[in-house]
Write an enzyme that holds these catalytic residues in place. Structure first.
Site, PDB file in Angstrom:
ATOM      1  CB  SER A  79      -0.944  -0.034   1.214  1.00  0.00           C
ATOM      2  OG  SER A  79      -1.837   1.051   1.192  1.00  0.00           O
ATOM      3  CG  HIS A  94      -4.127  -0.990  -0.560  1.00  0.00           C
ATOM      4  ND1 HIS A  94      -3.897  -0.918   0.788  1.00  0.00           N
ATOM      5  CD2 HIS A  94      -4.564  -2.247  -0.791  1.00  0.00           C
ATOM      6  CE1 HIS A  94      -4.188  -2.072   1.360  1.00  0.00           C
ATOM      7  NE2 HIS A  94      -4.585  -2.906   0.416  1.00  0.00           N
ATOM      8  CG  MET A 148      -0.897   4.056   6.030  1.00  0.00           C
ATOM      9  SD  MET A 148      -1.916   5.528   5.763  1.00  0.00           S
ATOM     10  CE  MET A 148      -0.712   6.633   5.024  1.00  0.00           C
ATOM     11  CG  ASP A 201      -5.627  -5.701   2.607  1.00  0.00           C
ATOM     12  OD1 ASP A 201      -6.199  -6.776   2.885  1.00  0.00           O
ATOM     13  OD2 ASP A 201      -5.583  -5.231   1.455  1.00  0.00           O
TER      14      ASP A 201
END
Length: 366
Positions: free
Chosen positions: A181, A208, A302, A305
Site C-alpha cells: 500500500s 492499494h 497503512m 490488509d
C-alpha cells in the site's frame, strides 16, 4: 498535527480544511507552490497535501523543492485521469508518500472521501521518507547485475529457528502473492527489476490504488524490468516470468479456467476497507493452489490488509516474507503479519528479490 493544504481552488482549500480541522488538525493553506514553500518554512507542517496542477509553480516542481530543502511527508491530490496518473506516479518516485484522487469538486464527492483522506494524512505523518535521487541509475545497475544469474542481492536474514533457504514445494505451478500500500510504487521498483526473466513462478500484486493508476504503474514496471508486467484489467492467465498488477479501485481473485490459473478482476467488496484487497486475493489463492506452492510477500502500507490471510496461508504450509521496519515507508501491514507469527523471514525491500530467487529457482529444478 499541523497540515499545509496547497491547492489553487478556493473551494477545494475550504473543503479540505473543513475535513482536516474536524479531525482535530491545525491547517494552513496556500494557493500555489510558491506560497507553499514560504509556508513550509514558516509553519513547519507535519504533512503537506499538494495539488498536482497549479499556476506559478506546479505540484511536481513544489514537491522537488520540498524534498530537497525541507523534507517532510507529502500527500498528492490528483485528478483521476491518465495524465493525472502519470504525474502522480512521478510524484511518488520523487518522494511523495501517497496520492489521493479528487472525486469531483462538489461537496458530496469530496466528503465521501473524507474518512480516507483523514486516515491517509494521519498515517503519512509517521511515514519514513525515502530519497528518490538516482533511482533510475540504481535500477539499471541492479538489473544488469542479475541478468544471466549473475550476482544476487545479499542473503535474507531468517527469523530465529526458520530455515530461510528451504524452497517451496515444486509439485506443479506456484504463485507469488504480493500485498502493498503506502510507499508501494517505489518499493516495487526496488524489487521487481531485480528479478531475472526466467523466474519460474508468476507474481500477482495487490497495490492499494485508485483506477487508472495501476495501468500506469504496470507500464512503468514493465519498462524497467526483465519480466513482463501487465495490469489485470480483464481475466488474465498467469505464466512464468509474468507480474500481474491487480486493477486499482477493484479487487482481484485467483481462479481456474480450463485448468489454468487466472487473475480475475471483481468489484470491490464493500465489507473490506482497502482495494485491491490483499486478504481477498490470498484467500482466493489458497482455494485453487496448494499453500506449499504459494509465497506471500507483505510490504509497506497503512492498516492490516493481508496480515490475517498470509498468516493463515503460512500455517497451512505457504512461505512468507514481511518487509522490515528498516525499509518500510509505513510498517503497518508487514508488522501485522509479524505480530501474527506468520512471517518466515523479515528483511528490507532490497533483499526481497534475492530471497524469492533462492526459493523459486530450486523449486523449478525440482
Amino acid at each position: 498535527m499541523k497540515v499545509l493544504v496547497v491547492d489553487d481552488s478556493a473551494l477545494m482549500r475550504r473543503q479540505l480544511t473543513d475535513i482536516l480541522t474536524t479531525a482535530g488538525m491545525r491547517v494552513e493553506t496556500a494557493r500555489n507552490g510558491t506560497e507553499a514553500l514560504e509556508l513550509v518554512a514558516r509553519f513547519q507542517p507535519d504533512v503537506v497535501t499538494l495539488d498536482v496542477a497549479m499556476p506559478e509553480m506546479d505540484g511536481l516542481s513544489c514537491l522537488k523543492r520540498i524534498m530537497a530543502e525541507s523534507p517532510r511527508p507529502v500527500v498528492m491530490i490528483s485528478a483521476l485521469t491518465d495524465a493525472g496518473a502519470e504525474t502522480s506516479m512521478e510524484a511518488l518516485r520523487l518522494g511523495a508518500v501517497e496520492v489521493v484522487h479528487k472525486q469531483g469538486v462538489a461537496g458530496v464527492g469530496l466528503r465521501r472521501m473524507a474518512g480516507e483522506l483523514v486516515r491517509i494524512v494521519q498515517g503519512a505523518a509517521g511515514a519514513r521518507l525515502r530519497r528518490a535521487h538516482g533511482l533510475r541509475e540504481r535500477l539499471q545497475r541492479t538489473r544488469a547485475s542479475i541478468v544471466g544469474d549473475r550476482e544476487l542481492p545479499s542473503p535474507a536474514v531468517p527469523r530465529p529457528g526458520e530455515p530461510a533457504e528451504t524452497p517451496p514445494d515444486a509439485a506443479g505451478p506456484g504463485v507469488v502473492l504480493v500485498g502493498v500500500s503506502t510507499g508501494g510504487p517505489s518499493t516495487l521498483e526496488e524489487i521487481i527489476p531485480q528479478l531475472p526473466a526466467d523466474v519460474p513462478w508468476p507474481l500477482v500484486v495487490a497495490q492499494h490504488m485508485p483506477p487508472t493508476f495501476t495501468a500506469t504503474l504496470a507500464r512503468r514496471l514493465d519498462d524497467i524490468s526483465a519480466l513482463k508486467v501487465v495490469e489485470a484489467a480483464q481475466p488474465t492467465a498467469l505464466e512464468p516470468g509474468m507480474v500481474c498488477i491487480a486493477r486499482g479501485g477493484a479487487d482481484a481473485v485467483l481462479t481456474r479456467r480450463a485448468g489454468r490459473l487466472v487473475v480475475q478482476p471483481v468489484p470491490a467488496d464493500p465489507a473490506r476497507p482497502w482495494h485491491p484487497s490483499v486478504d481477498r486475493l490470498v484467500e482466493s489463492a489458497v482455494q485453487h493452489v496448494e499453500p506449499s506452492r504459494l509465497v506471500g510477500v507483505l510490504l509497506t502500507g497503512m492498516g492490516v490488509d493481508g496480515g490475517a490471510s498470509m498468516a493463515g496461508m503460512h500455517a497451512r504450509g505457504g512461505r512468507t516474507i514481511a518487509e522490515s521496519e528498516a525499509s518500510a515507508v509505513v510498517f503497518g501491514m508487514p508488522a501485522d503479519l509479524i505480530r501474527r507469527g506468520g512471517a518466515d523471514v523479515v528483511l528490507p525491500a532490497e533483499q526481497v528479490a534475492g530471497q524469492l530467487v533462492r526459493w523459486l529457482k530450486p523449486a523449478a529444478r525440482g
